[in-house]
Design a protein around this motif. Structure first.
Motif, PDB file in Angstrom:
ATOM      1  N   LYS A  51       0.831  -1.214   0.000  1.00  0.00           N
ATOM      2  CA  LYS A  51       0.000   0.000   0.000  1.00  0.00           C
ATOM      3  C   LYS A  51       0.860   1.257   0.000  1.00  0.00           C
ATOM      4  O   LYS A  51       0.599   2.197  -0.753  1.00  0.00           O
ATOM      5  N   GLU A  52       1.901   1.279   0.845  1.00  0.00           N
ATOM      6  CA  GLU A  52       2.778   2.451   0.901  1.00  0.00           C
ATOM      7  C   GLU A  52       3.504   2.648  -0.420  1.00  0.00           C
ATOM      8  O   GLU A  52       3.680   3.777  -0.890  1.00  0.00           O
ATOM      9  N   ARG A  53       3.926   1.534  -1.034  1.00  0.00           N
ATOM     10  CA  ARG A  53       4.617   1.620  -2.323  1.00  0.00           C
ATOM     11  C   ARG A  53       3.690   2.189  -3.386  1.00  0.00           C
ATOM     12  O   ARG A  53       4.079   3.073  -4.172  1.00  0.00           O
ATOM     13  N   LEU A  54       2.436   1.715  -3.410  1.00  0.00           N
ATOM     14  CA  LEU A  54       1.481   2.203  -4.413  1.00  0.00           C
ATOM     15  C   LEU A  54       1.130   3.667  -4.172  1.00  0.00           C
ATOM     16  O   LEU A  54       0.943   4.434  -5.124  1.00  0.00           O
ATOM     17  N   ASP A  55       1.072   4.087  -2.916  1.00  0.00           N
ATOM     18  CA  ASP A  55       0.805   5.499  -2.609  1.00  0.00           C
ATOM     19  C   ASP A  55       1.909   6.394  -3.182  1.00  0.00           C
ATOM     20  O   ASP A  55       1.631   7.452  -3.757  1.00  0.00           O
ATOM     21  N   VAL A  56       3.167   5.961  -3.008  1.00  0.00           N
ATOM     22  CA  VAL A  56       4.288   6.741  -3.537  1.00  0.00           C
ATOM     23  C   VAL A  56       4.224   6.790  -5.057  1.00  0.00           C
ATOM     24  O   VAL A  56       4.352   7.863  -5.677  1.00  0.00           O
ATOM     25  N   LEU A  57       4.024   5.640  -5.680  1.00  0.00           N
ATOM     26  CA  LEU A  57       3.978   5.593  -7.144  1.00  0.00           C
ATOM     27  C   LEU A  57       2.819   6.423  -7.689  1.00  0.00           C
ATOM     28  O   LEU A  57       2.975   7.116  -8.701  1.00  0.00           O
ATOM     29  N   SER A  58       1.680   6.380  -7.020  1.00  0.00           N
ATOM     30  CA  SER A  58       0.531   7.179  -7.467  1.00  0.00           C
ATOM     31  C   SER A  58       0.840   8.669  -7.412  1.00  0.00           C
ATOM     32  O   SER A  58       0.406   9.444  -8.273  1.00  0.00           O
ATOM     33  N   SER A  59       1.610   9.085  -6.399  1.00  0.00           N
ATOM     34  CA  SER A  59       1.982  10.500  -6.279  1.00  0.00           C
ATOM     35  C   SER A  59       2.942  10.931  -7.385  1.00  0.00           C
ATOM     36  O   SER A  59       3.088  12.124  -7.658  1.00  0.00           O
TER      37      SER A  59
END
Length: 289
Positions: free
Chosen positions: A150-158
């Motif tokens: 989840k944290e990885r996807l949050d960073v990538l989405s940003s």
């Protein structure tokens, strides 16, 4: 402003010394000299740095400085410099301060008003970027992504709409999972994998994210620099009225002083609706009331 004249003092100094990322021939003459002249070498892994020192005949004392002891070792090293010793900080490979605690030691030295001299040298991110063939006019270095999904996807989405080439580091056993996250956030962009830079098995793999995922079905070895082409899309803008219904939107303009018909016209224009749609909806509510 606090001015530092780096080469007008012979006093105790913190030196930031890059070391080879693979090929020992990439060690500079200056780096060898500095490591031999300082009083202490603060090393991320003393065993790894000892091999380097033996190769170049460097006999300077090594002390441990890494992510897990930096809060204790960092202040001690600053005390050593204040007591008259010069210290060189090195990482396992490449430029200290990039994805390692060398940057924390630099901040401590600056806060103590001690001189900091950084030597140029090997760096995996820039080496890979230049070889990638992707745009170099603008780029964003991120380093290692978070391990949790989840944290990885949050960073990538940003980073979805970042226009410059984006540079990551990744370990072989997490590469496929990372690429899946990139595909989910960015789609099937152009991508370059730089593997084992400057070493015997150096390799560059150029293609799309989908092609890289297929490649990952085989045995994955080596440390990777992952470079993703920047976005060609413009980030959508968020207007102040998006959380409002069309009727609330009209009421807000009326509260601000517009006549109802003028407010309806403005709302229709901003929302891409016909004036009649907004007019009928607005006056229908009036009739119900």
């Amino acid at each position: 402003m606090n001015s530092q004249k780096s080469y007008q003092t012979d006093g105790p100094t913190l030196y930031v010394v890059p070391t080879p990322i693979g090929n020992l021939e990439d060690m500079t003459y200056r780096a060898v000299r500095i490591l031999g002249e300082v009083d202490l070498i603060a090393a991320e892994d003393t065993r790894q740095t000892m091999k380097l020192c033996r190769h170049f005949g460097i006999e300077t004392k090594l002390v441990s400085y890494h992510e897990h002891n930096k809060y204790v070792s960092g202040p001690r090293l600053i005390e050593d410099i204040e007591a008259g010793k010069s210290v060189a900080v090195v990482s396992d490979a490449g430029m200290p301060g990039i994805s390692d605690p060398g940057s924390d030691l630099v901040r401590l030295a600056i806060e103590a008003k001690l001189p900091v001299v950084v030597l140029p040298g090997a760096n995996a991110a820039l080496t890979a970027l230049v070889a990638s063939g992707l745009a170099t006019e603008r780029f964003l270095y991120y380093g290692f992504l978070p391990r949790k999904k989840k944290e990885r996807l949050d960073v990538l989405s940003s980073l979805q709409y970042e226009p410059g080439t984006i540079i990551f580091y990744e370990a072989p056993h997490r590469l496929k999972e990372m690429l899946t996250g990139i595909q989910d956030a960015f789609g099937n962009r152009q991508l370059v994998l730089g593997r084992e830079l400057t070493k015997t098995f150096e390799e560059f793999l150029r293609g799309t994210v989908e092609e890289a995922l297929v490649w990952c079905e085989g045995e994955v070895r080596g440390e990777f620099v992952v470079m993703v082409a920047g976005s060609t899309e413009i980030a959508p803008t968020h207007d102040w009225w998006e959380a409002l219904s069309p009727l609330e939107h009209v009421d807000r303009y009326i509260e601000d002083g517009l006549k109802p018909n003028a407010a309806i016209k403005q709302v229709a224009k901003e929302r891409g609706l016909s004036r009649g749609e907004v007019y009928d909806a607005y006056h229908q509510v009036d009739k119900k009331e």
